[in-house]
Design an enzyme around this catalytic site. Structure first.
Site, PDB file in Angstrom:
ATOM      1  N   TRP A  84      72.358  -6.154  24.805  1.00 37.43           N
ATOM      2  CA  TRP A  84      71.292  -6.961  24.219  1.00 37.43           C
ATOM      3  C   TRP A  84      71.695  -7.506  22.856  1.00 37.43           C
ATOM      4  CZ3 TRP A  84      68.447  -6.605  19.708  1.00 37.43           C
ATOM      5  CH2 TRP A  84      67.351  -7.475  19.592  1.00 37.43           C
ATOM      6  N   GLY A 104      67.984  -7.834  30.119  1.00 39.67           N
ATOM      7  CA  GLY A 104      67.438  -6.576  29.641  1.00 39.67           C
ATOM      8  C   GLY A 104      66.430  -6.720  28.519  1.00 39.67           C
ATOM      9  N   ASP A 105      66.116  -7.937  28.133  1.00 38.58           N
ATOM     10  CA  ASP A 105      65.195  -8.147  27.021  1.00 38.58           C
ATOM     11  C   ASP A 105      63.755  -7.926  27.492  1.00 38.58           C
ATOM     12  OD1 ASP A 105      65.001  -9.573  24.136  1.00 38.58           O
ATOM     13  OD2 ASP A 105      63.332 -10.214  25.404  1.00 38.58           O
ATOM     14  N   ALA A 106      63.079  -6.947  26.878  1.00 37.37           N
ATOM     15  CA  ALA A 106      61.728  -6.585  27.307  1.00 37.37           C
ATOM     16  C   ALA A 106      60.746  -7.731  27.103  1.00 37.37           C
ATOM     17  CB  ALA A 106      61.255  -5.343  26.566  1.00 37.37           C
TER      18      ALA A 106
END
Length: 208
Positions: A142, A161-163
């Site tokens: 990230w 993978g970035d929330a």
């Protein structure tokens, strides 16, 4: 070879023309947000940007900003390798920097001493640049992807993978419901401008 890098403002406008034509949801976001300003901020150094990202790991924006401000008071503003290495460990700890993050930043300083530079990263394609950065203990995928987007101004990076992106994708494309692979699937329509689409998804989270 890395992609050619046109003028950032020109690249953004080309990207938004493409996104308006290929994704009606992104077209609406562009209309609401106006032209992207993702590359209009002042340039920051490789060390400052990556150190900021390391400080921010697993923290809220407010907490990270507070600690970074204190670390800069203890070292330098902007953050610089020499000033950071000269700072006493206890002073960094008092600023709120954990021992592990101090070690990670020192790992970055070591990597830079061994030849890591923004110019060298610019010579690599996206995959190779991420691999080079994630070889440094303390820098994950990230963090590397954020540096590619905002530091190297790479226009086609999608951080799966970035929330925040995952949440925005659920809200905008699936009525807030989770669906495996959703972000990857909708991102295919954004190529080769996934960084710009990501910026508009992040902006959508700022709206009440």
């Amino acid at each position: 070879m890395p992609p050619t890098r046109p003028n950032p403002a020109t690249a953004l406008r080309c990207a938004e023309r493409h996104l308006r034509e290929t994704d009606p949801i992104i077209a609406r976001l562009i209309k609401e947000h106006g032209p992207s300003s993702m590359w209009t901020t002042k340039e920051t150094s490789l060390f400052h940007m990556l150190t900021s990202a390391i400080i921010s790991q697993q923290l809220s924006v407010k907490a990270a900003d507070t600690i970074q401000h204190r670390v800069m008071q203890a070292t330098s503003n902007p953050l610089k390798p020499g000033s950071f290495m000269a700072a006493e460990i206890e002073r960094l700890r008092s600023a709120g920097l954990s021992n592990s993050k101090t070690t990670y930043i020192r790992n970055l300083v070591e990597a830079m001493g061994n030849g890591l530079t923004k110019r060298r990263l610019q010579s690599l394609d996206d995959e190779a640049a991420v691999a080079r950065l994630t070889a440094i203990k303390g820098i994950g995928a990230w963090t590397a992807e954020m540096y590619l987007i905002f530091g190297l101004k790479r226009i086609d990076v999608l951080s799966l993978g970035d929330a925040g992106l995952q949440r925005a994708a659920r809200n905008l494309y699936n009525r807030g419901q989770p669906r495996e692979g959703l972000l990857l699937q909708i991102g295919e329509a954004w190529r080769p401008y996934r960084s710009v689409a990501s910026w508009h998804l992040w902006k959508s989270l700022e709206q009440p």
